[in-house]
Design a protein around this motif. Sequence first.
Motif, PDB file in Angstrom:
ATOM      1  N   MET A   1     -66.801   1.111  14.619  1.00  0.00           N
ATOM      2  CA  MET A   1     -68.084   0.725  14.013  1.00  0.00           C
ATOM      3  C   MET A   1     -68.804   1.945  13.441  1.00  0.00           C
ATOM      4  O   MET A   1     -69.319   1.913  12.316  1.00  0.00           O
ATOM      5  CB  MET A   1     -68.975   0.030  15.053  1.00  0.00           C
ATOM      6  CG  MET A   1     -68.538  -1.363  15.432  1.00  0.00           C
ATOM      7  SD  MET A   1     -68.821  -2.565  14.114  1.00  0.00           S
ATOM      8  CE  MET A   1     -70.615  -2.577  14.054  1.00  0.00           C
ATOM      9  N   GLN A   2     -68.831   3.018  14.213  1.00  0.00           N
ATOM     10  CA  GLN A   2     -69.501   4.236  13.755  1.00  0.00           C
ATOM     11  C   GLN A   2     -68.826   4.777  12.496  1.00  0.00           C
ATOM     12  O   GLN A   2     -69.500   5.153  11.526  1.00  0.00           O
ATOM     13  CB  GLN A   2     -69.482   5.285  14.865  1.00  0.00           C
ATOM     14  CG  GLN A   2     -70.205   6.569  14.503  1.00  0.00           C
ATOM     15  CD  GLN A   2     -70.192   7.582  15.631  1.00  0.00           C
ATOM     16  OE1 GLN A   2     -69.616   7.355  16.699  1.00  0.00           O
ATOM     17  NE2 GLN A   2     -70.836   8.712  15.401  1.00  0.00           N
ATOM     18  N   ALA A   3     -67.495   4.812  12.488  1.00  0.00           N
ATOM     19  CA  ALA A   3     -66.763   5.310  11.324  1.00  0.00           C
ATOM     20  C   ALA A   3     -66.963   4.399  10.117  1.00  0.00           C
ATOM     21  O   ALA A   3     -67.107   4.872   8.980  1.00  0.00           O
ATOM     22  CB  ALA A   3     -65.270   5.428  11.665  1.00  0.00           C
ATOM     23  N   ALA A   4     -66.987   3.087  10.351  1.00  0.00           N
ATOM     24  CA  ALA A   4     -67.179   2.133   9.256  1.00  0.00           C
ATOM     25  C   ALA A   4     -68.565   2.302   8.628  1.00  0.00           C
ATOM     26  O   ALA A   4     -68.711   2.290   7.401  1.00  0.00           O
ATOM     27  CB  ALA A   4     -66.981   0.705   9.756  1.00  0.00           C
ATOM     28  N   ARG A   5     -69.579   2.464   9.455  1.00  0.00           N
ATOM     29  CA  ARG A   5     -70.945   2.634   8.927  1.00  0.00           C
ATOM     30  C   ARG A   5     -71.085   3.955   8.177  1.00  0.00           C
ATOM     31  O   ARG A   5     -71.880   4.059   7.246  1.00  0.00           O
ATOM     32  CB  ARG A   5     -71.955   2.529  10.063  1.00  0.00           C
ATOM     33  CG  ARG A   5     -72.088   1.099  10.555  1.00  0.00           C
ATOM     34  CD  ARG A   5     -73.179   0.934  11.602  1.00  0.00           C
ATOM     35  NE  ARG A   5     -73.391  -0.477  11.871  1.00  0.00           N
ATOM     36  CZ  ARG A   5     -73.451  -1.004  13.082  1.00  0.00           C
ATOM     37  NH1 ARG A   5     -73.347  -0.233  14.156  1.00  0.00           N
ATOM     38  NH2 ARG A   5     -73.637  -2.301  13.233  1.00  0.00           N
TER      39      ARG A   5
ATOM     40  N   ARG B   1     -75.820  -3.819  -0.255  1.00  0.00           N
ATOM     41  CA  ARG B   1     -75.462  -5.230  -0.109  1.00  0.00           C
ATOM     42  C   ARG B   1     -74.276  -5.439   0.826  1.00  0.00           C
ATOM     43  O   ARG B   1     -73.688  -6.518   0.865  1.00  0.00           O
ATOM     44  CB  ARG B   1     -75.174  -5.830  -1.494  1.00  0.00           C
ATOM     45  CG  ARG B   1     -76.451  -5.935  -2.331  1.00  0.00           C
ATOM     46  CD  ARG B   1     -76.203  -6.214  -3.801  1.00  0.00           C
ATOM     47  NE  ARG B   1     -75.195  -7.214  -4.030  1.00  0.00           N
ATOM     48  CZ  ARG B   1     -74.408  -7.231  -5.121  1.00  0.00           C
ATOM     49  NH1 ARG B   1     -74.524  -6.307  -6.045  1.00  0.00           N
ATOM     50  NH2 ARG B   1     -73.511  -8.178  -5.279  1.00  0.00           N
ATOM     51  N   VAL B   2     -73.945  -4.405   1.607  1.00  0.00           N
ATOM     52  CA  VAL B   2     -72.829  -4.503   2.552  1.00  0.00           C
ATOM     53  C   VAL B   2     -73.339  -4.193   3.956  1.00  0.00           C
ATOM     54  O   VAL B   2     -74.061  -3.222   4.164  1.00  0.00           O
ATOM     55  CB  VAL B   2     -71.685  -3.531   2.180  1.00  0.00           C
ATOM     56  CG1 VAL B   2     -70.545  -3.631   3.193  1.00  0.00           C
ATOM     57  CG2 VAL B   2     -71.173  -3.814   0.772  1.00  0.00           C
ATOM     58  N   THR B   3     -72.960  -5.049   4.908  1.00  0.00           N
ATOM     59  CA  THR B   3     -73.346  -4.875   6.312  1.00  0.00           C
ATOM     60  C   THR B   3     -72.085  -4.755   7.156  1.00  0.00           C
ATOM     61  O   THR B   3     -71.194  -5.600   7.059  1.00  0.00           O
ATOM     62  CB  THR B   3     -74.183  -6.079   6.799  1.00  0.00           C
ATOM     63  OG1 THR B   3     -75.318  -6.231   5.941  1.00  0.00           O
ATOM     64  CG2 THR B   3     -74.652  -5.875   8.229  1.00  0.00           C
ATOM     65  N   VAL B   4     -72.017  -3.704   7.958  1.00  0.00           N
ATOM     66  CA  VAL B   4     -70.904  -3.527   8.900  1.00  0.00           C
ATOM     67  C   VAL B   4     -71.325  -4.170  10.213  1.00  0.00           C
ATOM     68  O   VAL B   4     -72.383  -3.857  10.756  1.00  0.00           O
ATOM     69  CB  VAL B   4     -70.600  -2.025   9.097  1.00  0.00           C
ATOM     70  CG1 VAL B   4     -69.537  -1.834  10.174  1.00  0.00           C
ATOM     71  CG2 VAL B   4     -70.153  -1.397   7.775  1.00  0.00           C
ATOM     72  N   THR B   5     -70.509  -5.107  10.713  1.00  0.00           N
ATOM     73  CA  THR B   5     -70.881  -5.868  11.907  1.00  0.00           C
ATOM     74  C   THR B   5     -69.755  -5.882  12.946  1.00  0.00           C
ATOM     75  O   THR B   5     -68.592  -5.677  12.617  1.00  0.00           O
ATOM     76  CB  THR B   5     -71.201  -7.339  11.564  1.00  0.00           C
ATOM     77  OG1 THR B   5     -69.967  -8.046  11.358  1.00  0.00           O
ATOM     78  CG2 THR B   5     -72.072  -7.475  10.329  1.00  0.00           C
TER      79      THR B   5
END
Length: 197
Positions: free
Chosen positions: A65-69, A76-80
Amino acid sequence: MNGFPAAKAGQMIGLLGGSFDPPHSGHVHITRAALRRFGLDRVWWLVSPGNPLKSDGPARLADRMQAARAIMRHPRVTVTDLEAKLGTRYTSQSLLQLRRRYPGVRFVWLMGADNLAQFHRWQDWRWIMEAVPIGVLARPGDRISARMSKAARVYRAAKLPKQAAHSLGQRDAPAWAFVNLPMSDQSSSAIRARGEW
C-alpha cells in the motif's frame, strides 16, 4: 465511510485489482490510459491481501500500500485495501460487496490482456462478465493469447468496437473493450526476480 473511498451514484469508476507486488510504472501507465480510453471518472486500485491463483504469498499489505501510494499520484486515482476491509478473496465477492455498498455507481473492471487470457480460471468469471463492463488493456506479447482466450470467444458478441471504448462505463454488462496501447513491458515478477523488491 470507515476508510472506504467516496463515490456518488452515476459515477463511472474503474477497478484495477492485483497484488501490486511491487507496484510499478506499468500499473501507472495502464491506469492513466484507462481513465482516458474508457471515459472513467475515477480509478480505484484494489491492492489485494493475496492472489488465489498464485502459490507464493505477496509482500506485506502495508508495504505494498505504501509503495502503491508513492508511485500512483493522480487526483482521480485512489489506492485502496478494500478487499482486506471487505474480507473478500475473489474478484466476484469483491464486486458483489462493492455493488451493495455503492448503489448507483457504475463500476468497470480493468485488467491487462494477460489476465483476459486466463480469465476463465477465475472463480465465477462468467458472473463477473455479466455483472460489470470490462476494460482490457493490451500489454506487449499478450494480445494474441487474449484475443483467442475462452472468455473472448464466449463473449465475442459483447465486445465493443474500438471507437466505442470510450463509452464502456455507460454500457450494461456484458460489455467489454480491448484497447491496444504502446505499453510498458514492466512487470512485478521481473522486478522481484531482479531482487529490486
